[in-house]
Design a protein around this motif. Structure first.
Motif, PDB file in Angstrom:
ATOM      1  N   GLU A 117      26.827  47.181  44.670  1.00  0.00           N
ATOM      2  CA  GLU A 117      27.588  48.399  44.399  1.00  0.00           C
ATOM      3  C   GLU A 117      27.929  48.422  42.917  1.00  0.00           C
ATOM      4  O   GLU A 117      27.876  47.396  42.239  1.00  0.00           O
ATOM      5  N   LYS A 118      28.310  49.599  42.438  1.00  0.00           N
ATOM      6  CA  LYS A 118      28.720  49.735  41.033  1.00  0.00           C
ATOM      7  C   LYS A 118      29.944  50.625  40.971  1.00  0.00           C
ATOM      8  O   LYS A 118      30.061  51.587  41.733  1.00  0.00           O
ATOM      9  N   SER A 119      30.874  50.300  40.073  1.00  0.00           N
ATOM     10  CA  SER A 119      32.092  51.094  39.941  1.00  0.00           C
ATOM     11  C   SER A 119      32.591  51.026  38.500  1.00  0.00           C
ATOM     12  O   SER A 119      32.458  49.990  37.844  1.00  0.00           O
ATOM     13  N   ASN A 120      33.160  52.120  38.043  1.00  0.00           N
ATOM     14  CA  ASN A 120      33.799  52.157  36.724  1.00  0.00           C
ATOM     15  C   ASN A 120      35.289  51.855  36.804  1.00  0.00           C
ATOM     16  O   ASN A 120      35.974  51.805  35.780  1.00  0.00           O
ATOM     17  N   GLU A 121      35.781  51.658  38.037  1.00  0.00           N
ATOM     18  CA  GLU A 121      37.191  51.366  38.253  1.00  0.00           C
ATOM     19  C   GLU A 121      37.391  49.861  38.430  1.00  0.00           C
ATOM     20  O   GLU A 121      36.442  49.090  38.466  1.00  0.00           O
ATOM     21  N   TYR A 122      38.659  49.456  38.543  1.00  0.00           N
ATOM     22  CA  TYR A 122      38.951  48.054  38.839  1.00  0.00           C
ATOM     23  C   TYR A 122      38.534  47.733  40.271  1.00  0.00           C
ATOM     24  O   TYR A 122      38.790  48.516  41.192  1.00  0.00           O
ATOM     25  N   VAL A 123      37.897  46.595  40.442  1.00  0.00           N
ATOM     26  CA  VAL A 123      37.399  46.159  41.744  1.00  0.00           C
ATOM     27  C   VAL A 123      37.988  44.786  42.059  1.00  0.00           C
ATOM     28  O   VAL A 123      37.936  43.886  41.215  1.00  0.00           O
ATOM     29  N   PRO A 124      38.566  44.584  43.269  1.00  0.00           N
ATOM     30  CA  PRO A 124      39.065  43.252  43.639  1.00  0.00           C
ATOM     31  C   PRO A 124      37.897  42.321  44.003  1.00  0.00           C
ATOM     32  O   PRO A 124      37.159  42.598  44.940  1.00  0.00           O
ATOM     33  N   ILE A 125      37.755  41.234  43.274  1.00  0.00           N
ATOM     34  CA  ILE A 125      36.667  40.280  43.483  1.00  0.00           C
ATOM     35  C   ILE A 125      37.235  39.009  44.107  1.00  0.00           C
ATOM     36  O   ILE A 125      38.174  38.406  43.578  1.00  0.00           O
ATOM     37  N   SER A 126      36.657  38.585  45.224  1.00  0.00           N
ATOM     38  CA  SER A 126      37.153  37.414  45.952  1.00  0.00           C
ATOM     39  C   SER A 126      36.627  36.106  45.385  1.00  0.00           C
ATOM     40  O   SER A 126      37.294  35.072  45.481  1.00  0.00           O
ATOM     41  N   SER A 127      35.424  36.130  44.829  1.00  0.00           N
ATOM     42  CA  SER A 127      34.730  34.896  44.457  1.00  0.00           C
ATOM     43  C   SER A 127      34.962  34.515  42.999  1.00  0.00           C
ATOM     44  O   SER A 127      35.602  35.251  42.234  1.00  0.00           O
ATOM     45  N   VAL A 128      34.415  33.370  42.642  1.00  0.00           N
ATOM     46  CA  VAL A 128      34.356  32.950  41.238  1.00  0.00           C
ATOM     47  C   VAL A 128      33.551  33.991  40.452  1.00  0.00           C
ATOM     48  O   VAL A 128      32.567  34.530  40.946  1.00  0.00           O
ATOM     49  N   VAL A 129      33.975  34.264  39.199  1.00  0.00           N
ATOM     50  CA  VAL A 129      33.376  35.353  38.415  1.00  0.00           C
ATOM     51  C   VAL A 129      32.733  34.803  37.145  1.00  0.00           C
ATOM     52  O   VAL A 129      33.412  34.140  36.349  1.00  0.00           O
ATOM     53  N   PRO A 130      31.442  35.051  36.917  1.00  0.00           N
ATOM     54  CA  PRO A 130      30.836  34.701  35.626  1.00  0.00           C
ATOM     55  C   PRO A 130      31.506  35.499  34.509  1.00  0.00           C
ATOM     56  O   PRO A 130      31.610  36.728  34.593  1.00  0.00           O
ATOM     57  N   SER A 131      31.966  34.837  33.478  1.00  0.00           N
ATOM     58  CA  SER A 131      32.771  35.498  32.447  1.00  0.00           C
ATOM     59  C   SER A 131      31.998  36.580  31.702  1.00  0.00           C
ATOM     60  O   SER A 131      32.587  37.571  31.257  1.00  0.00           O
ATOM     61  N   GLU A 132      30.671  36.432  31.588  1.00  0.00           N
ATOM     62  CA  GLU A 132      29.898  37.415  30.830  1.00  0.00           C
ATOM     63  C   GLU A 132      29.796  38.763  31.541  1.00  0.00           C
ATOM     64  O   GLU A 132      29.400  39.759  30.943  1.00  0.00           O
ATOM     65  N   LYS A 133      30.197  38.815  32.816  1.00  0.00           N
ATOM     66  CA  LYS A 133      30.129  40.063  33.572  1.00  0.00           C
ATOM     67  C   LYS A 133      31.437  40.836  33.555  1.00  0.00           C
ATOM     68  O   LYS A 133      31.525  41.928  34.112  1.00  0.00           O
ATOM     69  N   ILE A 134      32.463  40.269  32.916  1.00  0.00           N
ATOM     70  CA  ILE A 134      33.784  40.904  32.908  1.00  0.00           C
ATOM     71  C   ILE A 134      33.926  41.835  31.705  1.00  0.00           C
ATOM     72  O   ILE A 134      33.689  41.436  30.572  1.00  0.00           O
ATOM     73  N   GLU A 135      34.326  43.067  31.978  1.00  0.00           N
ATOM     74  CA  GLU A 135      34.659  44.007  30.907  1.00  0.00           C
ATOM     75  C   GLU A 135      36.155  43.987  30.625  1.00  0.00           C
ATOM     76  O   GLU A 135      36.589  43.984  29.480  1.00  0.00           O
ATOM     77  N   ASN A 136      36.967  43.941  31.702  1.00  0.00           N
ATOM     78  CA  ASN A 136      38.417  43.908  31.526  1.00  0.00           C
ATOM     79  C   ASN A 136      39.062  43.325  32.780  1.00  0.00           C
ATOM     80  O   ASN A 136      38.521  43.435  33.876  1.00  0.00           O
ATOM     81  N   ILE A 137      40.226  42.685  32.600  1.00  0.00           N
ATOM     82  CA  ILE A 137      40.991  42.119  33.712  1.00  0.00           C
ATOM     83  C   ILE A 137      42.315  42.863  33.814  1.00  0.00           C
ATOM     84  O   ILE A 137      43.021  43.029  32.816  1.00  0.00           O
ATOM     85  N   LYS A 138      42.644  43.325  35.012  1.00  0.00           N
ATOM     86  CA  LYS A 138      43.919  44.001  35.237  1.00  0.00           C
ATOM     87  C   LYS A 138      45.052  42.989  35.114  1.00  0.00           C
ATOM     88  O   LYS A 138      44.974  41.886  35.663  1.00  0.00           O
ATOM     89  N   ILE A 139      46.082  43.339  34.383  1.00  0.00           N
ATOM     90  CA  ILE A 139      47.198  42.418  34.150  1.00  0.00           C
ATOM     91  C   ILE A 139      48.019  42.278  35.425  1.00  0.00           C
ATOM     92  O   ILE A 139      48.649  43.218  35.896  1.00  0.00           O
ATOM     93  N   GLU A 140      47.975  41.071  35.987  1.00  0.00           N
ATOM     94  CA  GLU A 140      48.738  40.753  37.191  1.00  0.00           C
ATOM     95  C   GLU A 140      49.273  39.331  37.046  1.00  0.00           C
ATOM     96  O   GLU A 140      49.039  38.661  36.040  1.00  0.00           O
TER      97      GLU A 140
END
Length: 244
Positions: free
Chosen positions: A161-184
Motif C-alpha cells: 500500500e502507499k499513503s501520504n499520511e502518517y501510517v502506524p507501523i508495527s515492525s522494525v523500520v529501515p531508516s532510509e524509508k522514513i520521511e518523517n516521524i510523528k512526535i509521540e
C-alpha cells in the motif's frame, strides 16, 4: 504475496552484534540474518547452504518486538582446545562478557513476531512445517542453548500500500524509508544490523533500523510503499509492516 506469521518466545535470547569482537554484545531483537537462519533450520537446510536461496531478494522478512526487554551480562569461561583431551582438561581458558536479553520481570518472557513472505516454492513447506510444528531442527533464540517456542502461527496474505499520511507501523523500520516521524512518547532505538550474507558467511548488506523498545507501533510518513498483513486471526488484521 503468500506469507506466514508466527511468534517465537523464550526465557532468554542472544543476537550477537556483528561488529563486536571479544565481548559478545547482543541486539535486543533478531536481525534479518538471524531470522533467515531460523527459517533455514525449520526447513532443514545445512549451515551456510541457504544464503542465496533465502536472500532478501527471495525471502521477505519483518520483525516485531512483542514487548519490552532488558539486558544482563554474564561472564562465560571459554576454553582453547586443539585436541579431544583438552575438552576435559583444558590448558588455557579466558573469560568473555556475554550479554543476554530477557524479560523485564522475573516471570516474563522474550517474544518476537516474525512475518515471512515469498513467491518461491519453499513457502508452502515453511507454512506446513510451522502449522504442524514439524521442524527439521529445534528453533532457538539466536543461539542453540536458548531454545525457543513457536506460537500463534497463521497463514496470511501480504500486499503493498502507499499513503501520504502518517501510517502506524508495527515492525522494525529501515531508516532510509522514513520521511518523517510523528512526535509521540516513543522510546526509539536505532541499530545497525546485517541484512544478507554471501557464500563465505561475510556480510553482503547491512542496514540501520528504528524501533520502539517496548514494541509500540510508530506513526510514520514513508518514502515508499508499506505492506499490509491480512489473515483470519483478529490480532493480525490490518497490521502494517516494512521488510528488513
Amino acid at each position: 504475496m503468500k506469507g506466514v506469521v508466527f511468534d517465537i518466545e523464550g526465557k532468554f535470547a542472544h543476537f550477537r552484534k556483528f561488529y563486536t569482537n571479544s565481548s559478545s554484545l547482543s541486539y535486543s531483537l533478531p536481525p534479518r540474518t538471524t531470522v533467515e537462519g531460523l527459517i533455514a533450520s525449520i526447513l532443514g537446510y545445512e549451515r551456510d547452504s541457504y544464503y542465496k536461496v533465502l536472500s532478501s531478494n527471495k525471502l521477505h522478512i519483518a520483525v516485531k518486538k512483542n514487548g519490552p526487554t532488558r539486558s544482563l551480562t554474564q561472564t562465560l569461561n571459554y576454553i582453547k582446545a586443539t585436541s579431544v583431551s583438552q575438552l576435559c582438561f583444558p590448558d588455557e581458558h579466558t573469560q568473555i562478557p556475554f550479554e543476554i536479553i530477557t524479560g523485564c520481570n522475573d516471570d516474563s518472557i522474550v517474544s518476537y513476531r516474525i512475518y515471512a513472505a515469498s513467491e518461491e516454492g519453499f513457502m508452502e513447506e515453511l507454512q506446513e512445517r510451522l502449522i504442524k510444528n514439524k521442524f527439521a531442527y529445534p528453533p532457538c533464540m539466536g543461539t542453540v542453548f536458548f531454545q525457543g517456542d513457536i506460537e500463534n502461527v497463521q497463514r496470511c496474505e501480504i500486499y503493498s500500500e502507499k499513503s501520504n499520511e502518517y501510517v502506524p507501523i508495527s515492525s522494525v523500520v529501515p531508516s532510509e524509508k522514513i520521511e518523517n516521524i510523528k512526535i509521540e512518547n516513543y522510546q526509539l532505538v536505532k541499530e545497525r544490523m546485517p541484512r544478507d550474507f554471501d557464500e563465505n558467511r561475510e556480510i553482503k548488506k547491512s542496514g540501520t533500523y528504528i524501533f520502539d523498545h517496548r514494541g509500540v507501533k510508530i506513526d510514520l510518513k514513508l518514502k515508499n510503499d508499506y505492506y499490509v498483513v491480512k489473515s483470519g486471526e483478529e490480532s493480525y488484521k490490518s497490521e502494517n509492516i516494512l521488510f528488513m
